[in-house]
Design an enzyme around this catalytic site. Structure first.
Site, PDB file in Angstrom:
ATOM      1  CB  THR A 181      -9.298   0.768   4.887  1.00  0.00           C
ATOM      2  OG1 THR A 181      -8.563   1.188   3.738  1.00  0.00           O
ATOM      3  CG2 THR A 181     -10.742   0.533   4.501  1.00  0.00           C
ATOM      4  NE  ARG A 211       2.685  19.712  26.404  1.00  0.00           N
ATOM      5  CZ  ARG A 211       3.166  20.973  26.358  1.00  0.00           C
ATOM      6  NH1 ARG A 211       4.482  21.177  26.276  1.00  0.00           N
ATOM      7  NH2 ARG A 211       2.347  22.001  26.412  1.00  0.00           N
ATOM      8  CG  ASN A 241      -4.119   6.641   2.538  1.00  0.00           C
ATOM      9  OD1 ASN A 241      -4.893   5.982   1.863  1.00  0.00           O
ATOM     10  ND2 ASN A 241      -3.536   6.171   3.615  1.00  0.00           N
ATOM     11  CG  ASP A 242      -4.056   9.698   6.092  1.00  0.00           C
ATOM     12  OD1 ASP A 242      -2.944  10.198   5.832  1.00  0.00           O
ATOM     13  OD2 ASP A 242      -4.167   8.593   6.644  1.00  0.00           O
ATOM     14  CG  ASP A 255      -2.082  -0.998   1.049  1.00  0.00           C
ATOM     15  OD1 ASP A 255      -2.514  -1.217  -0.104  1.00  0.00           O
ATOM     16  OD2 ASP A 255      -2.534  -1.558   2.057  1.00  0.00           O
ATOM     17  CB  SER A 276      -5.697   2.088  13.332  1.00  0.00           C
ATOM     18  OG  SER A 276      -5.135   3.370  13.137  1.00  0.00           O
ATOM     19  CE1 TYR A 334      -2.911   7.036  13.627  1.00  0.00           C
ATOM     20  CE2 TYR A 334      -2.433   9.050  12.402  1.00  0.00           C
ATOM     21  CZ  TYR A 334      -2.412   8.330  13.579  1.00  0.00           C
ATOM     22  OH  TYR A 334      -1.890   8.899  14.711  1.00  0.00           O
TER      23      TYR A 334
END
Length: 294
Positions: free
Chosen positions: A195, A165, A154-155, A85, A200, A197
């Site tokens: 599907t 922090r 993706n993101d 991926d 999860s 990060y």
């Protein structure tokens, strides 16, 4: 296939099977050449048997010790990825805006974005070269912070730049404020990235074909912080209200900038689409079942 790709590509909700054979295919491989050389040899044999010319970008040619002339990868009918991926994301990024769809043969760990298993290369790749493909148009995300801009397949992840922090993030969707969230950061994911990060961290899976993105906070200090799915018509803005900690802005896992206290980050669905090529039977739900049912 390439000459009229712009007119034949369909949305992910209505994928179209191509009927034109591949004449030229660009090659993108896993970052460790010693691991992928046997697979590359197999690919070259299949390409020769199918009368497909392989195009190697300069970095790939150097990686594999090839004497490749300067080639215009935009002329390729297809990009073939040998990797997982991570390599797929790199290829999808590389070919944004080119009309070149990306097909993956999985030589990685999960390979959710790939269509062909490693042991199926000789059996399945000739079908792809013969034009038995579907091309999915998947949305991307545009992000801007200060004078820096980026596009994510993706993101986009906005996270505390100081490990351990917590940060205070004021957020708004479609120009309407939703308050301040104390957290470790926030993920904005496309359906492609949902599907990863996002999942999860408890975010929802978004089926390919949705023209939307999801906002999921990372370790929120709240019982009411829930993931939120937003449509193309609504942008997302997050402002760093932490007094002494910057937030890092990552696009597909790569840092592009930081937002100092008081600075804001803007995210919205972009105009570019990532073009994912698949075999007709390698649908979203078959991948989902095979990947996550174990």
């Amino acid at each position: 296939m390439h000459s009229n790709a712009g007119s034949t590509l369909q949305s992910a909700s209505r994928p179209e099977t191509s009927s034109e054979a591949v004449r030229q295919a660009a090659v993108i491989t896993h970052g460790k050449p010693e691991l992928i050389e046997p697979a590359l040899t197999r690919l070259r044999r299949v390409a020769e048997a199918c009368s497909v010319e392989l195009l190697f970008p300069p970095d790939e040619a150097e990686k594999h010790g090839l004497d490749a002339a300067e080639q215009d990868l935009r002329e390729a009918d297809l990009a073939v990825v040998l990797g997982g991926d991570g390599t797929m994301l790199r290829a999808l990024q590389r070919f944004l805006g080119t009309n070149v769809p990306v097909l993956g043969v999985n030589f990685g760990t999960i390979g959710f974005l790939t269509s062909i298993r490693a042991d199926g290369l000789e059996r399945q790749l000739p079908r792809a070269f013969a034009g038995q493909l579907r091309v999915l148009e998947l949305p991307t995300l545009d992000v801007s912070v200060g004078g820096t801009r980026g596009t994510a397949v993706n993101d986009v992840v906005i996270t505390s730049s100081t490990l351990g922090r917590m940060v205070r993030l004021r957020w708004a969707v479609g120009g309407e404020s939703l308050g301040v969230q104390r957290c470790d950061g926030v993920i904005c994911a496309t359906p492609t990235g949902s599907t990863g990060y996002n999942l999860s961290n408890g975010g929802p899976v978004m089926v390919w074909g949705l023209d939307a993105f999801v906002i999921t906070f990372i370790a929120p200090h709240s019982l009411n912080a829930r993931p939120l799915v937003a449509p193309r018509s609504r942008g997302f803005e997050v402002c760093n209200e932490t007094s002494d900690v910057c937030v890092s802005v990552l696009v597909d896992g790569h840092g592009i900038s930081e937002a100092a206290p008081g600075e804001c980050v803007s995210v919205h669905l972009g105009a570019a689409k990532s073009l994912l090529a698949t075999l007709p039977e390698a649908t979203f739900f078959t991948r989902y079942r095979d990947t996550f049912s174990a």
